[in-house]
Design an enzyme around this catalytic site. Structure first.
Site, PDB file in Angstrom:
ATOM      1  N   GLY A  96      -9.358  -6.484   8.876  1.00  6.98           N
ATOM      2  CA  GLY A  96      -8.251  -5.765   9.490  1.00  6.98           C
ATOM      3  C   GLY A  96      -7.919  -6.245  10.877  1.00  6.98           C
ATOM      4  N   ARG A  97      -8.559  -5.651  11.877  1.00  6.78           N
ATOM      5  CA  ARG A  97      -8.163  -5.881  13.269  1.00  6.78           C
ATOM      6  C   ARG A  97      -8.117  -7.349  13.695  1.00  6.78           C
ATOM      7  NH1 ARG A  97     -12.109  -1.301  15.408  1.00  6.78           N
ATOM      8  NH2 ARG A  97     -12.988  -1.821  13.376  1.00  6.78           N
TER       9      ARG A  97
ATOM     10  N   ARG B 113      -7.707   2.267  -2.816  1.00  2.00           N
ATOM     11  CA  ARG B 113      -8.622   2.263  -1.678  1.00  2.00           C
ATOM     12  C   ARG B 113      -9.231   3.656  -1.519  1.00  2.00           C
ATOM     13  NH1 ARG B 113      -7.576   0.180   4.585  1.00  2.00           N
ATOM     14  NH2 ARG B 113      -9.784   0.181   5.151  1.00  2.00           N
TER      15      ARG B 113
ATOM     16  N   GLN C  96       0.839  -1.191   0.000  1.00  2.21           N
ATOM     17  CA  GLN C  96       0.000   0.000   0.000  1.00  2.21           C
ATOM     18  C   GLN C  96       0.881   1.252   0.000  1.00  2.21           C
ATOM     19  OE1 GLN C  96      -2.200   1.922   3.276  1.00  2.21           O
ATOM     20  NE2 GLN C  96      -4.057   1.266   2.216  1.00  2.21           N
TER      21      GLN C  96
ATOM     22  N   TYR D 214      -5.721  10.563   4.033  1.00  5.46           N
ATOM     23  CA  TYR D 214      -4.370  10.707   3.484  1.00  5.46           C
ATOM     24  C   TYR D 214      -4.416  11.563   2.209  1.00  5.46           C
ATOM     25  CZ  TYR D 214      -2.890   7.577   7.119  1.00  5.46           C
ATOM     26  OH  TYR D 214      -2.628   7.052   8.349  1.00  5.46           O
TER      27      TYR D 214
END
Length: 373
Positions: free
Chosen positions: A319-320, A233, A105, A186
């Site tokens: 994810g987590r 993304r 990424q 971002y």
């Protein structure tokens, strides 16, 4: 407890992602973990961490800065020096030897940067001189944010090329492809959002101007390494990092219309509380869609499987659960629950605790590959 394999779960069916055959539909989502050294070079811990999680259909790495200017954290990894490329090559080799696939990424911090987190102590640059209010994490603790400097046209154009060059470096480092981070506050997201892009030149103003940077980055990166190696993304309507998007629909529909002809590997989208981002993407994206149950919403095995079964997405990013379960896919196949994260305070430290010391309950299995349906 029975270990009968549950290969009828839609998460465990194979998928052809361009030239890459994924053995399952689970994408390990990118997560900041900050275990590189101060030069942004991955070390032994990162080799172990990613290799442990090679059972995912596809790993997307944590955010990697394409330049010194793009760095957000001091121990964030990079892809703009040969030492960083060599460090990542050790990671990708370990993942491939464990049977996995991995994308890098590419993540530029924009206004999220801070002089204390850059080796050159430079002031961050962004679309406009609009700062944040939240404190910034540094190795010396939390500090006040700084107001970024608005990028010149030359800097915008150079940053487009920085993304393309980082993608070339990723391929040299052995990554199977790259994901452009256009979400969660971002730099690409900053060009798209209402409050962070106040420009009046060709990179601002109307919708066509606000999407231009994202489109140019995607085009340059696809030209550099091939469109089938590039995902992006996005997080339409996500207020994370103090972003404001009063009406995401026209902006992101225009963006998807511009990106669709490029033939990118995938679009990666998470639902948000106030905007049906995933369903919008399903209607307006003509390629592979990676979905998530939502930012700040717990991902469950049942919820992830439902996204595939209902046709809302082609792949599911998780994810987590991957923090505390290196064997996410294996647990799905064997009917075991995911273990909760035990010690959240260790997400961003420099050591192995809370990073590579969670147990892998099951060994890797080649028979976790289901036939294409």
């Amino acid at each position: 407890m029975s270990t009968a394999r549950n290969l009828t779960n839609p998460l465990l069916t194979a998928y052809e992602l361009g030239p890459i055959r994924l053995p399952n539909r689970v994408l390990m989502a990118p997560m900041t973990r900050l275990r590189a050294d101060r030069d942004g070079v991955p070390g032994d811990l990162m080799v172990s961490y990613y290799a442990q999680r090679a059972g995912a259909g596809l790993i997307v790495s944590e955010g990697i800065t394409p330049s010194v200017e793009g760095r957000q954290y001091l121990t964030e990894p990079g892809l703009h020096t040969e030492a960083q490329v060599e460090g990542w090559r050790r990671v990708t080799t370990a993942v491939h030897e464990a049977g996995g696939r991995i994308f890098a990424q590419i993540m530029h911090a924009g206004r999220g940067g801070h002089p204390d987190n850059r080796p050159d102590h430079g002031v961050p640059t962004a679309p406009s001189a609009v700062g944040r209010t939240a404190l910034v994490h540094t190795l010396d603790g939390k500090v006040e944010p700084v107001v970024p400097r608005a990028m010149t046209l030359e800097e915008v154009e150079r940053t487009v090329e920085d993304h393309a060059e980082a993608a070339r470096a990723a391929v040299r480092a052995g990554f199977d492809g790259v994901e452009l981070h256009g979400a969660n506050g971002y730099l690409i997201h900053q060009f798209l959002a209402d409050n962070t892009n106040l420009r009046t030149d060709r990179y601002g103003g109307d919708v066509a101007g606000r999407i231009r940077f994202a489109v140019e980055v995607a085009e340059a990166t696809a030209d550099a390494v091939g469109a089938d190696r590039v995902g992006i993304r996005l997080s339409p309507g996500n207020p994370e990092a103090e972003m404001v998007e009063a009406d995401p629909t026209p902006v992101y529909r225009s963006l998807l219309s511009a990106l669709s002809p490029l033939g990118l590997a995938y679009l990666h989208v998470a639902d948000v509380r106030d905007h049906p981002a995933l369903d919008e993407a399903r209607r307006h994206w003509n390629g592979t869609l990676v979905g998530n149950t939502g930012e700040h919403v717990e991902t469950t095995q049942e919820g992830a499987a439902a996204l595939i079964a209902e046709g809302r997405t082609d792949l599911v990013s998780i994810g987590r659960p991957y923090i505390s379960n290196p064997d996410v896919v294996e647990r799905i196949a064997d009917g075991f629950p995911w273990e909760p994260i035990a010690e959240k305070d260790f997400h961003y430290t420099s050591g192995p605790h809370g990073y590579v010391d969670y147990p892998d309950r099951f060994s890797r299995r080649a028979d976790l590959v289901a036939p294409l349906s």
